[in-house]
Design an enzyme around this catalytic site. Structure first.
Site, PDB file in Angstrom:
ATOM      1  N   HIS A 156     -38.538   5.555  -7.167  1.00 35.54           N
ATOM      2  CA  HIS A 156     -37.726   5.827  -8.175  1.00 35.54           C
ATOM      3  C   HIS A 156     -38.418   6.678  -9.173  1.00 35.54           C
ATOM      4  CE1 HIS A 156     -33.675   3.856  -7.302  1.00 35.54           C
ATOM      5  NE2 HIS A 156     -34.299   2.845  -7.328  1.00 35.54           N
TER       6      HIS A 156
ATOM      7  N   HIS B 209     -40.207   1.139  -2.677  1.00 30.72           N
ATOM      8  CA  HIS B 209     -38.859   1.358  -3.539  1.00 30.72           C
ATOM      9  C   HIS B 209     -38.922   1.826  -4.857  1.00 30.72           C
ATOM     10  CE1 HIS B 209     -34.414   1.244  -3.511  1.00 30.72           C
ATOM     11  NE2 HIS B 209     -34.872   0.782  -4.707  1.00 30.72           N
ATOM     12  N   GLU B 210     -39.558   0.951  -5.564  1.00 32.29           N
ATOM     13  CA  GLU B 210     -39.504   1.308  -6.990  1.00 32.29           C
ATOM     14  C   GLU B 210     -40.363   2.541  -7.573  1.00 32.29           C
ATOM     15  OE1 GLU B 210     -37.421  -0.159  -9.062  1.00 32.29           O
ATOM     16  OE2 GLU B 210     -36.716  -1.452  -7.468  1.00 32.29           O
TER      17      GLU B 210
ATOM     18  N   GLU C 122     -30.541   5.527  -4.718  1.00 31.95           N
ATOM     19  CA  GLU C 122     -30.944   4.235  -4.136  1.00 31.95           C
ATOM     20  C   GLU C 122     -31.512   4.503  -2.616  1.00 31.95           C
ATOM     21  OE1 GLU C 122     -31.838   1.545  -5.688  1.00 31.95           O
ATOM     22  OE2 GLU C 122     -31.068   1.766  -7.308  1.00 31.95           O
TER      23      GLU C 122
END
Length: 267
Positions: A141, A137-138, A197
């Site tokens: 980004h 997920h990070e 997100e």
């Protein structure tokens, strides 16, 4: 003859059109006016300062796990971008994966692949696969250029038509960067929008699957994360700008078949 405001609007439109970025994994288009190399250099400087002010954990089982998961996700991303002929998207990346002693339920990735995981989130991740949910997920980004997108939005809001002639200096961008990525314990906590997100959820799901981690572990992790935040009176910073749990889980489940295709191919 067009009036001045119409001319300016038209010119801004041209600049914006040239700054559109299409995410190869999700198809979402966004405005990203600054080059990855410049933002990566700024991020590297702030990352170094942050590590100097933090208690970095090295040589432990957990620290090694963070590096291992990070490298697997990084390698999967590089293979994917190479296979689609967009390896140039990752130019300027200098990956680094660090475990920081901090009780916050948090992890983050700055532009250019500078990643930090806080020890406080490890009891919630529970396993290497759970950690892959977070790190995928990070990293997503950063790969999606969400920081670049927010900096672009802030630049246009602050300087308006000055973007037309390229009169925005690196100092101007640096000031905006430092405002959005504050130094210290809160670094990395840029307030991403809900769409960003959800896009990071989607990309992170695909990345972990490409790296050989079972994406079906994403739903249990986010359920644990939500449970860990209950009773605290407020959400931890890591969840404060995230979608509602119901919306997040629904979107993850909708993207799961595609993620499983990546996972089954990898096995």
């Amino acid at each position: 003859m067009k009036n001045l405001s119409q001319i300016i609007s038209g010119l801004i439109g041209v600049v914006i059109l040239g700054a559109c970025y299409t995410n190869p994994m999700t198809g979402r288009r966004s405005l990203q006016m600054k080059g990855n190399t410049d933002l990566s250099a700024m991020a590297a400087t702030e990352y170094t300062k942050t590590l100097a002010q933090s208690k970095v954990v090295t040589g432990t089982k957990e620290a090694n796990m963070v590096k291992n998961v990070g490298m697997r996700i990084k390698n999967a991303a590089e293979r994917y971008y190479k296979n689609i002929g967009r390896e140039q998207d990752l130019s300027g990346y200098s990956w680094q994966f660090t475990l920081i002693q901090n009780s916050q339920l948090n992890a983050w990735c700055m532009p250019g692949g500078k990643v930090a995981v806080y020890t406080g989130i490890l009891p919630v991740t529970k396993s290497e696969t759970g950690l892959a949910v977070v790190m995928g997920h990070e990293v997503a980004h950063a790969l999606a250029g969400h920081g670049n997108e927010r900096i672009t939005q802030a630049t246009i809001a602050q300087y308006g038509g000055a973007v037309i002639g390229g009169s925005i200096s690196n100092r101007n961008i640096s000031d905006i960067f430092n405002r959005l990525y504050p130094i210290g314990a809160s670094v990395g906590l840029m307030a991403f929008g809900r769409n960003q997100e959800l896009e990071a959820d989607q990309m992170g799901l695909y990345l972990m699957a490409m790296a050989g981690y079972d994406p079906r572990e994403a739903v249990p992790f986010w359920n644990r994360m939500e449970a860990a935040s209950s009773g605290q009176g407020r959400l931890p910073a890591y969840l404060s700008t995230h979608p509602s749990p119901e919306n997040r889980i629904a979107k993850i489940n909708a993207n799961m078949p595609h993620a499983l295709n990546y996972y089954n191919t990898k096995k």
